[in-house]
Design a protein around this motif. Structure first.
Motif, PDB file in Angstrom:
ATOM      1  N   ALA A 107       0.827  -1.217   0.000  1.00 39.59           N
ATOM      2  CA  ALA A 107       0.000   0.000   0.000  1.00 39.59           C
ATOM      3  C   ALA A 107       0.855   1.259   0.000  1.00 39.59           C
ATOM      4  CB  ALA A 107      -0.931  -0.025   1.208  1.00 39.59           C
ATOM      5  N   TRP A 112      -0.294   5.283  -0.546  1.00 42.39           N
ATOM      6  CA  TRP A 112      -1.254   5.445   0.540  1.00 42.39           C
ATOM      7  C   TRP A 112      -0.548   5.934   1.795  1.00 42.39           C
ATOM      8  CZ3 TRP A 112      -5.048   0.659   0.470  1.00 42.39           C
ATOM      9  CH2 TRP A 112      -5.665   0.596  -0.784  1.00 42.39           C
ATOM     10  N   PHE A 120      -4.964  -1.702   5.938  1.00 39.37           N
ATOM     11  CA  PHE A 120      -5.053  -2.580   4.768  1.00 39.37           C
ATOM     12  C   PHE A 120      -4.276  -3.878   5.012  1.00 39.37           C
ATOM     13  CE2 PHE A 120      -3.606  -3.892   0.472  1.00 39.37           C
ATOM     14  CZ  PHE A 120      -4.849  -4.096  -0.099  1.00 39.37           C
ATOM     15  N   CYS A 123      -6.199  -6.193   7.164  1.00 36.31           N
ATOM     16  CA  CYS A 123      -7.289  -6.860   6.430  1.00 36.31           C
ATOM     17  C   CYS A 123      -6.810  -8.131   5.738  1.00 36.31           C
ATOM     18  CB  CYS A 123      -7.878  -5.914   5.387  1.00 36.31           C
ATOM     19  SG  CYS A 123      -8.769  -4.506   6.063  1.00 36.31           S
ATOM     20  N   SER A 348     -11.944  -9.820   7.429  1.00 34.84           N
ATOM     21  CA  SER A 348     -11.315  -8.886   6.495  1.00 34.84           C
ATOM     22  C   SER A 348     -12.349  -7.906   5.943  1.00 34.84           C
ATOM     23  CB  SER A 348     -10.661  -9.658   5.351  1.00 34.84           C
ATOM     24  OG  SER A 348      -9.713 -10.589   5.842  1.00 34.84           O
ATOM     25  N   ALA A 352     -12.258  -3.939   6.674  1.00 33.43           N
ATOM     26  CA  ALA A 352     -12.148  -3.033   5.531  1.00 33.43           C
ATOM     27  C   ALA A 352     -13.291  -2.019   5.527  1.00 33.43           C
ATOM     28  CB  ALA A 352     -12.143  -3.834   4.233  1.00 33.43           C
ATOM     29  N   MET A 361      -9.039   4.473   4.993  1.00 35.55           N
ATOM     30  CA  MET A 361      -8.665   3.872   3.708  1.00 35.55           C
ATOM     31  C   MET A 361      -9.562   4.407   2.610  1.00 35.55           C
ATOM     32  SD  MET A 361      -7.792  -0.159   4.403  1.00 35.55           S
ATOM     33  CE  MET A 361      -9.517  -0.622   4.561  1.00 35.55           C
ATOM     34  N   ALA A 365      -9.780   0.377  -1.460  1.00 33.23           N
ATOM     35  CA  ALA A 365      -9.205  -0.669  -0.604  1.00 33.23           C
ATOM     36  C   ALA A 365     -10.195  -1.789  -0.363  1.00 33.23           C
ATOM     37  CB  ALA A 365      -8.753  -0.060   0.721  1.00 33.23           C
ATOM     38  N   GLN A 366     -11.462  -1.439  -0.178  1.00 37.52           N
ATOM     39  CA  GLN A 366     -12.476  -2.461   0.074  1.00 37.52           C
ATOM     40  C   GLN A 366     -12.633  -3.378  -1.135  1.00 37.52           C
ATOM     41  OE1 GLN A 366     -16.162  -0.812   1.465  1.00 37.52           O
ATOM     42  NE2 GLN A 366     -16.777  -2.694   2.475  1.00 37.52           N
ATOM     43  N   VAL A 369      -9.646  -5.754  -1.192  1.00 35.11           N
ATOM     44  CA  VAL A 369      -9.770  -6.804  -0.170  1.00 35.11           C
ATOM     45  C   VAL A 369     -10.748  -7.876  -0.637  1.00 35.11           C
ATOM     46  CG1 VAL A 369     -10.620  -7.294   2.158  1.00 35.11           C
ATOM     47  CG2 VAL A 369      -9.098  -5.362   1.780  1.00 35.11           C
TER      48      VAL A 369
END
Length: 567
Positions: A107, A112, A120, A123, A348, A352, A361, A365-366, A369
């Protein structure tokens, strides 16, 4: 007709598509769960056509997680959990740290912030409960040494994630999200630890007595419907209460409820009768995961998706394998545990979502994941199928791999200093749990020579420290019973193991010692009848009968057999 049938429509669409695509996956020689995941994608908001209710599907999936963890708890005692604590606790913590650093490093390369990178990485560090347990059950490994280690590892990961989810809002200000504070942080830590401790104490003190009694009361009615209802109500009720009152996850609450109800003599019946429901709701879990996924991320951010998958499949696996090998387990055990944990899942998603909500985040990011979860879940069965050929390839080309595979458990053989008097006409007791422990104590009080066989390293180490002859290993393996000197034994008493394992133990014992007497504990009345019909020995089922009367059966059996053999 009711106007709102979204629940019925969601269930019908999920089960129908899961069945069709699961069968198609099987035809293509893929795991059926790949079909379940694709069924979720088909009814998700990211694809055209019918869109199922994501919120309802997620709640139904959560019920599946509860029932699955409850079922595992019914077969996984507190003794089993403590037996693997020396590998599960450090292993889970170190793997979480390694995976977090790898994910955070990726990341950071994407630009980020440090806070976003840490969340992250977290996760990507925790495995899916459902995937791990389904994989172990499908291969008959749930009760093996590898299975016990993996489940213990999973429990520690869940506890760590519970702590992270509670502390993250308080830490968000420090990590660059919405405001928090050091005062809120320390109060959150103290409150979380107090709640978890209170929940564990409540289950050990009250639940261990109340839940088996409750199951006994319901069983006395003779109603199968009420019995099944009682089991399900207990599993979901305890899980919900644990989450609401103690901020413990649903899965962890249900797992502890199952462990406490395992004290009941009806625990195996409870596990059998809830199995269809566990399977059905587990399918809904995979469908709900697919519904959260936006396939567009695969072609808009392919390199980032690849990085996430590599962290999960390679980084986590290598870390787990190295840790298990460092703790002196064999290469095969290390590879199995590593493959078990090479995926991510429900925690996770929750973490997230919380990270995005707190502004820690980006929304991207979601999606990453979820992409990593779906791809790792789909690939995980293939990893298991590759363990055996990969291990053979390593053994054929590496002397180090051969040494690691040949590594013996230090406690798998009796010390050379063991008194020879303990190894003639002895009783071999397989399992030192709540059934085997009182029997061993009774044999000690009467000064009957005995050897204990158990899977738990710590337990065997403790028994040896108390002066008892004990061997660490799976008694279903012939070499373990050989180490217990079964050829000179008067009686074999098995207090733990499934029907297949019992048959293998008895076959080995009678091959090496045709005159040996055998006393077995069966998981259910049906299994007991089957074992009796095969003439494997005296079979008991009721755990109270075993705990109180097993000793009487042993001593009665030893009456004729206990005249010392001629030298």
């Amino acid at each position: 007709m009711p106007h709102d049938v979204s629940l019925i429509a969601t269930i019908a669409a999920a089960f129908g598509l899961a069945l069709i695509l699961g069968l198609l996956a099987m035809k293509l020689r893929l795991p059926p769960l790949v079909g379940y995941l694709l069924a979720g994608v088909v009814v998700s908001p990211a694809t055209p056509g019918y869109v199922a209710d994501v919120g309802l599907a997620s709640q139904l999936a959560e019920i599946g997680v509860m029932l699955l963890m409850f079922g595992v708890g019914l077969h996984f005692s507190l003794d089993d959990l403590m037996a693997v604590r020396r590998i599960a606790v450090p292993g889970a913590i170190v793997q979480i740290v390694v995976a977090t650093l790898l994910g955070a490093g990726a990341a950071m390369l994407w630009g980020w912030s440090g806070g976003a990178a840490i969340v992250f990485g977290l996760c990507l560090s925790v495995a899916s409960t459902v995937v791990l347990l389904r994989a172990l059950e499908a291969r008959g490994l749930l009760k093996s040494v590898q299975g016990r280690i993996a489940v213990g590892w999973l429990v520690v990961e869940d506890l760590v994630m519970v702590l992270v989810l509670v502390l993250l809002p308080a830490l968000s200000g420090l990590l660059g999200g919405t405001a928090g504070g050091s005062g809120a942080l320390w109060s959150a830590i103290g409150l979380t630890l107090a709640k978890v401790a209170a929940f564990v104490v409540l289950m050990l003190v009250v639940g261990r007595r109340l839940l088996p009694r409750l199951l006994w009361w319901v069983a006395r009615t003779g109603s199968q419907e009420l019995f099944t209802l009682g089991v399900i109500a207990t599993a979901i009720g305890v899980a919900f209460g644990a989450a609401k009152l103690f901020d413990v996850s649903f899965a962890l609450g249900a797992f502890f409820a199952g462990m406490m109800m395992r004290e009941s003599e009806f625990s195996h019946r409870a596990a059998d009768e809830t199995l269809p429901l566990r399977d059905a709701f587990a399918v809904l879990f995979f469908v709900s995961v697919g519904m959260l996924f936006d396939p567009a991320v695969l072609w808009t951010e392919p390199l980032r998706v690849l990085s996430v998958v590599l962290v999960i499949l390679v980084g986590k696996t290598v870390a787990a394998v190295m840790l298990v090998l460092m703790l002196r387990y064999s290469l095969g055990t290390a590879l199995t545990v590593g493959a078990s944990l090479a995926q991510i899942g429900e925690f996770s998603f929750i973490l997230a979502g919380l990270g995005v909500t707190l502004g820690l985040m980006p929304a991207e990011a979601q999606s990453l994941v979820l992409a990593g979860a779906i791809l790792s879940i789909a690939v995980n069965p293939a990893l298991f199928s590759l363990i055996a050929p990969f291990e053979r390839w390593l053994l054929a080309r590496s002397a180090l791999a051969r040494r690691l595979e040949a590594r013996t458990e230090p406690l798998s053989a009796l010390p050379t200093s063991t008194d020879e008097k303990l190894l003639r006409d002895q009783v071999i007791v397989v399992g030192h749990g709540r059934v085997g422990r009182p029997l061993v104590q009774a044999l000690q009080e009467r000064q009957v020579p005995l050897v204990v066989v158990d899977l738990g390293r710590e337990r065997v180490d403790r028994l040896r420290a108390e002066g008892l002859a004990a061997v660490c290993g799976d008694a279903a393996e012939p070499e373990v019973l050989v180490q217990a000197h079964v050829a000179q034994a008067a009686m074999l008493v098995v207090t733990a193991g499934d029907a297949l394992a019992l048959r293998r133990m008895v076959e080995t014992a009678r091959t090496l010692n045709p005159a040996i007497r055998v006393l077995l504990r069966a998981a259910s009345e049906d299994e007991a009848e089957l074992l009796r019909g095969e003439g494997l020995g005296t079979v008991l089922t009721c755990e109270k009968e075993l705990a109180r009367g097993l000793g009487q059966g042993v001593f009665a059996g030893l009456g004729a057999a206990f005249s010392p053999r001629s030298a």
